[in-house]
Design a protein around this motif. Structure first.
Motif, PDB file in Angstrom:
ATOM      1  N   TRP A 150       0.821  -1.211   0.000  1.00  0.00           N
ATOM      2  CA  TRP A 150       0.000   0.000   0.000  1.00  0.00           C
ATOM      3  C   TRP A 150       0.852   1.256   0.000  1.00  0.00           C
ATOM      4  N   GLU A 153       1.870   1.588  -3.571  1.00  0.00           N
ATOM      5  CA  GLU A 153       0.721   2.019  -4.396  1.00  0.00           C
ATOM      6  C   GLU A 153       0.656   3.536  -4.437  1.00  0.00           C
ATOM      7  N   MET A 169       7.176  -2.025  -5.485  1.00  0.00           N
ATOM      8  CA  MET A 169       5.843  -2.628  -5.574  1.00  0.00           C
ATOM      9  C   MET A 169       5.971  -4.076  -6.057  1.00  0.00           C
TER      10      MET A 169
END
Length: 210
Positions: A150, A153, A169
């Motif tokens: 996250w 992201e 990521m």
């Protein structure tokens, strides 16, 4: 208390003793005195009782007046504090103190979030992207791939053309068992930073699991 921020006290400016208070019909909670906003009830620029803090607006108003409407430059002390926390985090990461390093990166982000609204948006984006990416590396080392994902992201949304963000990521996705998506992120990262051997190696490794 609204009058105090983690980075330091907010500025409160003196006003002329004979300054007239002007009510603002569209904004009844505030009153304009000598060109500065105050709470209507107590005539304070920062008021804990009214839960209001007009210091940033008033600082900008005074700066614009003093500099012929030119925006003030970014606060160098903020930049120095952020950079120091980043370096501290980097040193802790190298020493395998990943939890403490993540804390330093989070502290740096908290200071960056206090930058005033007139600071260049690119500066804020750059600081946030780097700190989140670094924190994601810490979270991966601590065995928290979901939290790291996250963070990355957000990084890839803030700084789309940065290969390292897609690399981090991809690493998080690999830890989560999403190898095909990870390979795609490594491919994007490699196309953005073809000179990175780290990203190239991660891409080749991920293809073994597809």
């Amino acid at each position: 208390m609204p009058g105090t921020a983690p980075f330091g006290p907010r500025p409160v400016f003196p006003t002329a003793k004979d300054a007239v208070a002007h009510e603002l019909p569209s904004f009844p909670a505030a009153t304009l005195i000598d060109g500065l906003l105050h709470c209507t009830q107590h005539k304070k620029q920062v008021c804990a009782d009214c839960d209001c803090d007009y210091s940033s607006h008033n600082f900008l108003a005074r700066q614009l007046g003093a500099n012929s409407m030119a925006l003030p430059p970014p606060n160098p002390q903020m930049a120095q504090a952020i950079q120091k926390l980043k370096l501290d985090g980097n040193n802790m990461f190298r020493a395998q103190c990943h939890f403490e390093a993540a804390q330093k990166y989070t502290e740096a982000m908290n200071i960056a979030a206090q930058r005033p609204m007139w600071d260049p948006s690119q500066t804020i984006v750059e600081e946030a992207a780097v700190m989140l990416s670094n924190r994601a590396a810490c979270l991966l080392s601590l065995g928290h791939p979901s939290e790291a994902y996250w963070d990355t992201e957000v990084v890839t949304r803030l700084k789309r053309g940065w290969g390292k963000g897609h690399f981090r990521m991809g690493r998080a996705l690999m830890e989560l068992g999403r190898c095909r998506q990870a390979a795609l992120e490594f491919q994007i990262g490699h196309s953005l930073d073809p000179a990175s051997k780290e990203i190239e190696s991660a891409l080749e490794n991920s293809r073994q699991y597809i």
